[in-house]
Scaffold this active site. Structure first.
Site, PDB file in Angstrom:
ATOM      1  N   GLU A 272       0.828  -1.209   0.000  1.00 23.73           N
ATOM      2  CA  GLU A 272       0.000   0.000   0.000  1.00 23.73           C
ATOM      3  C   GLU A 272       0.863   1.260   0.000  1.00 23.73           C
ATOM      4  O   GLU A 272       0.473   2.292  -0.538  1.00 23.73           O
ATOM      5  CB  GLU A 272      -0.924  -0.023   1.222  1.00 23.73           C
ATOM      6  CG  GLU A 272      -2.043   0.990   1.152  1.00 23.73           C
ATOM      7  CD  GLU A 272      -3.048   0.813   2.283  1.00 23.73           C
ATOM      8  OE1 GLU A 272      -2.932  -0.155   3.060  1.00 23.73           O
ATOM      9  OE2 GLU A 272      -3.952   1.672   2.402  1.00 23.73           O
ATOM     10  N   HIS A 293       8.995 -26.458   0.992  1.00 25.57           N
ATOM     11  CA  HIS A 293       8.645 -27.618   0.179  1.00 25.57           C
ATOM     12  C   HIS A 293       7.874 -27.247  -1.078  1.00 25.57           C
ATOM     13  O   HIS A 293       7.449 -28.120  -1.810  1.00 25.57           O
ATOM     14  CB  HIS A 293       7.850 -28.616   1.026  1.00 25.57           C
ATOM     15  CG  HIS A 293       8.719 -29.361   1.986  1.00 25.57           C
ATOM     16  ND1 HIS A 293       9.034 -30.673   1.827  1.00 25.57           N
ATOM     17  CD2 HIS A 293       9.380 -28.949   3.083  1.00 25.57           C
ATOM     18  CE1 HIS A 293       9.829 -31.061   2.797  1.00 25.57           C
ATOM     19  NE2 HIS A 293      10.062 -30.039   3.584  1.00 25.57           N
ATOM     20  N   LYS A 404     -13.770   1.860  -3.313  1.00 28.86           N
ATOM     21  CA  LYS A 404     -14.640   2.241  -2.192  1.00 28.86           C
ATOM     22  C   LYS A 404     -15.845   3.036  -2.693  1.00 28.86           C
ATOM     23  O   LYS A 404     -16.979   2.795  -2.269  1.00 28.86           O
ATOM     24  CB  LYS A 404     -13.856   3.088  -1.176  1.00 28.86           C
ATOM     25  CG  LYS A 404     -12.855   2.283  -0.349  1.00 28.86           C
ATOM     26  CD  LYS A 404     -12.284   3.142   0.781  1.00 28.86           C
ATOM     27  CE  LYS A 404     -11.082   2.462   1.419  1.00 28.86           C
ATOM     28  NZ  LYS A 404     -10.431   3.302   2.439  1.00 28.86           N
TER      29      LYS A 404
END
Lengths: 431, 431
Positions: A272, A293, A404
Site C-alpha cells: 500500500e 517444500h 470504495k
C-alpha cells in the site's frame, strides 16, 4: 536485531547490489534520512508514524481496557491497518493467540459462524475505524451488537472504541459512554500498529505492551544517517536497490509460526505504501520451514526477479526429538526440533546464493515484546526509506479509493461513473 | 463453475490477451490436451493425478477412519502437499474447521503449545508422508507420540497413517497395527488433495468427501480440447499467455474466508509445478475483501506485471446489517452483508481493467463439497495445462532437493558439498 545483506551482493547473486555501489547508496540514504528526520521533527503527515514509540501511552491503553481485562476473548472489528497490526502483535506474543479473533472481512458465513462459536458474555469488542464510517467495520459492528443483544449480553460493558475525533463511531461511543482511545494524528492506518490501534487487543490479553513500545523506541533512537550502522535502513536500501536491479518480488519468509501474521503485515505495509506510479516490489508472504517444500522451487529456479527476506529469532525453546529406534531415522536421534528448523533455515538461506539468487536476513534476539517492537518499527522505517528512495508518496493510497466509491454506489443502487464501469465490465464466459 | 476471461483481453488490459490470438492459443490447448489425455490414459507419472476422481475410494477412507470417527480434533502431521490439501478442504467445508489442527512446521514453540492445548485423548492423529522419511513429519510424529505417552493416552488407538508401500512409517504402522491408507501411485504430493492424503481429516470431521470427489469427477469428465468449452483450460491458457505478455505475478484472491487456504494451496501448486527453467508466474495469495484495503493499491498502480484471479461462490447465506439509525451510515440500511461483499467484489474486479490491468474470474455455484471438488480439480488441470504450454517438467521439484540434503547433513554434523556452501555463505552484517 541485526540485518545481514551478504547474500544480496552482486558477487553472489543476480539481481544483486555491487559492493562498490554501497557508498553511492549510502549517500542517498543520508539524504533520505535527513528528509525523514525533518518530517519527524515537524510531525508531518506520515512521518509522524515514526514518532509513535514516544507518543504512545501504554498507561492510557491499560486504563481504557481495564473494564474488559478479564475477558476470555477479544474480537477486533476493523479492516486493513485497523486490524492487522493488532493481529500481528497478538499472534507473536499472546500466550494464547486464538483468544484474539479478528473480523476484518464482510463474509456473512464467517461472521455468523464466528459469533455463534464465541462465548459473547466473556468476549470483549475492540472496534477500530479512524473515520468512523468504514463500511466493512461499521457493518460488522452493527451485526456484532445485534448478536450480543440477541444473546442478552450488554455489549456496552464489553466494548472499547478506537477512532478519530469526529464521525459516527465517535458519536455512538459518546452516546453509550464507551471507553475510547484516539487514533494518532498524522499516522496512516497501516503505520499505526504501535498505537492504540494495534495495542488494545494485546493489552487485553496480557501482553507486555510497554515492552513492545520500548523495543520500537530503541530502534527509533538508533536511526542514523548510514545504512552501515542502521539495520532498518540497510534492509530498506538493499531491498530498494534490488528492485532497481530487477527484483520485482520480495518474499518475506519468517521461520517462526508466530511471525506468519508479521509477514502478512509487512506485505500490506509495503504494497500500500510503495505500489505507486508503476513502481513497487510485490511482497509475497511465506513461512519457513513449511513453504520450503513448494515456494522454494520457484524462488531458486524460476525467473531471476526475486529477493527473499528471511526472519528468525536467535533463540528457541528446547524440544528434543525422541528417538525413533529406526536406522533410517537415526540422523534425528539427539537432535532438538529447534536445531532442525534452524538447520533448514541455514540451508535455505544458503541455497539462494547457491542458485545465484539474493537473500537478506533479519534476526531478533528472541520472540519477546522487545524483539517484536524492534521488528515492527524497523520495517516501518525501512518502508519510509524505500518510499523516499523511490520518490513516491508513501503515505497515501489513491488507487484503493475508486473501489470504495464504486462499492458504496453499488449498495445504494446509485448510478455513478464507477458503477457504469462495473456494469460495462467486459465479459467472456467459459462454462 | 465458470471462468470469465473478459477482463484479461488486450482490448481492456495490458498485459492482455489479443482476442485474435485466442484461436492460436486454442490450437496449442488442443495439442496440450492430447498430451494430457494420453498421459492420463497411460497413468503416466504426474498425469495420473488427473485420474484421482475415479481412482479414489471414499469408502476405504471412511473404513480407515472409522476407529477415530468420534474424535473431537484431528492433528495432521505432514508438510507441503501432505498437509495443505487436507487443510484446504477442511477450511472450506468442515462445520468447525478449527477442529483440524496442522503440524506442518518444526517450530518447537508452536508444536509444544499446540500439543499442550489439545485434549489428546479426543484428538486423532493423521500422519502423512509418501517416503515415510520426511524429516519434519517424522520428527513431529515422534514428538507427538511422546506427548501422548506422557499424557497416558494410547496413541496407537488414535492414529491413521497414509504412506507409501515401504519405508519407516509403513514399518512402524504395520508393527503397531495402525490403519493405513496408500498414497496414490504416480501422483506428486501437491496433486494429491483428492486422494486419502487430502481426504482423511475431512472424513473424520464429517465432510461429504464423496461429494468432493464427485465435483472433481464432473470437471474431469468435461475436460475437452478447447479452451472455449473447458473453464479449467480457459483459466490456464489465459494465465499462461498473460505471463508471456508480462504478467510475472498472479494474485489469487478469493472472496470467502473459507477459501483463504485454497489460495495458499494454489500458490504452492503453481510455484512448485511451474517455477522452473527461469519461468513461472509468482503466485500471491490474497483475500477479498480484506486485502482490498492494501494490496489493491499495488495491483492497480504498481508495475504492470500482474494478473489478479478472483474466486467466489455464487451464493452466500443471508445476514442483514441492522440499521445504525445514523445518517452517515444510512446507505447500509436494508443491505445484507453478502450484498456488501459482492458489491466489493464487483467493484474490485472492475477496478482492474479500469486501471488497464487484467483480471480473471472463477465462480462456483456455492461453497459446498461439489463446488470445492470442482475448484481443486480445475486448478490442477489448469496447472498441468500451463506446464505443457510452458514446456516445463510440471511434476518434479529438483530445486527443493538441495536444501533437503543440506539440512540433513547439518543436523548430522557432516561435511558435504552443501554444508560447505552453507558455511561459506557470504555475510555482511549491520547491527
Amino acid at each position: 536485531m541485526y540485518v545481514d545483506i551478504g547474500a544480496a551482493l552482486a558477487s553472489v547473486a543476480d539481481p544483486g547490489v555491487e559492493e562498490s555501489r554501497l557508498d553511492d547508496l549510502d549517500d542517498r540514504v543520508r539524504d533520505a534520512h535527513e528528509r525523514i528526520a525533518a518530517g519527524r521533527a515537524d510531525d508531518e503527515f506520515g512521518y509522524a508514524s515514526l514518532n509513535l514509540p514516544e507518543r504512545t501511552d501504554p498507561g492510557a491503553i491499560r486504563d481504557a481496557v481495564e473494564p474488559v481485562a478479564d475477558a476470555e476473548y477479544v474480537i477486533t472489528v476493523g479492516i486493513g491497518g485497523s486490524a492487522l497490526g493488532a493481529r500481528t502483535i497478538t499472534s507473536a506474543l499472546a500466550e494464547a493467540p486464538e483468544r484474539h479473533v479478528v473480523l476484518d472481512n464482510v463474509d456473512p458465513e464467517h461472521v455468523e459462524r464466528t459469533l455463534s462459536e464465541l462465548p459473547l458474555s466473556e468476549t470483549a469488542i475492540n472496534v477500530v475505524s479512524r473515520s468512523g464510517t468504514t463500511a466493512e467495520t461499521l457493518a460488522n459492528f452493527l451485526v456484532v451488537r445485534a448478536a450480543y443483544e440477541e444473546a442478552g449480553v450488554d455489549w456496552t460493558e464489553l466494548t472499547v472504541v478506537t477512532t478519530g475525533e469526529a464521525g459516527p463511531l465517535r458519536e455512538l461511543a459518546d452516546a453509550e459512554g464507551l471507553p475510547t482511545l484516539p487514533v494518532p494524528e498524522g499516522v496512516p492506518g497501516r503505520f499505526s500498529a504501535l498505537s492504540a490501534v494495534g495495542l488494545v487487543p494485546p493489552a487485553i490479553l496480557g501482553v507486555d505492551v510497554e515492552g513492545v513500545v520500548a523495543g520500537a523506541a530503541a530502534v527509533a533512537d538508533d536511526l542514523g544517517p548510514s545504512l552501515q550502522d542502521t539495520p532498518a535502513y540497510a534492509y530498506g536500501a538493499v531491498a530498494h536497490q534490488l528492485e532497481r536491479e530487477g527484483a520485482a518480488v520480495n518474499a518475506v519468509m519468517p521461520y517462526a509460526e508466530r511471525l506468519e501474521s508479521f509477514a502478512e503485515w509487512v506485505a500490506q505495509l509495503f504494497a500500500e505504501s510503495l505500489g505507486k506510479d508503476g513502481h513497487g516490489q510485490t511482497p509475497v508472504r511465506a513461512l519457513g520451514a513449511t513453504d520450503q517444500h513448494s515456494q522454494l522451487q520457484l524462488y531458486r529456479a524460476g525467473p531471476a526477479d526475486k529477493v527473499v527476506t528471511f526472519v528468525r529469532p536467535g533463540e528457541r525453546p528446547d524440544l528434543p526429538i525422541p528417538s525413533a529406534s529406526h536406522e533410517a531415522l537415526s540422523y534425528l536421534d539427539g537432535v532438538d526440533l529447534g536445531e532442525l528448523i534452524d538447520a533448514e533455515y541455514e540451508a535455505t538461506v544458503a541455497s539462494l546464493p547457491a542458485a545465484d539468487r539474493p537473500a537478506i536476513e533479519l534476526e531478533i534476539d528472541r520472540l519477546d515484546p522487545q524483539g517484536v517492537g524492534e521488528l515492527l518499527y524497523a520495517m516501518e522505517a525501512a518502508c519510509v526509506l524505500m518510499g523516499e528512495l523511490a520518490g513516491v508518496e508513501t503515505f497515501t493510497q489513491p488507487a484503493v479509493e475508486w473501489g470504495k466509491r464504486a462499492t458504496r454506489a453499488l449498495v445504494q443502487g446509485e448510478t455513478t461513473e464507477e458503477t457504469r464501469v462495473v456494469d460495462e465490465r467486459p465479459s467472456h464466459v467459459v462454462d
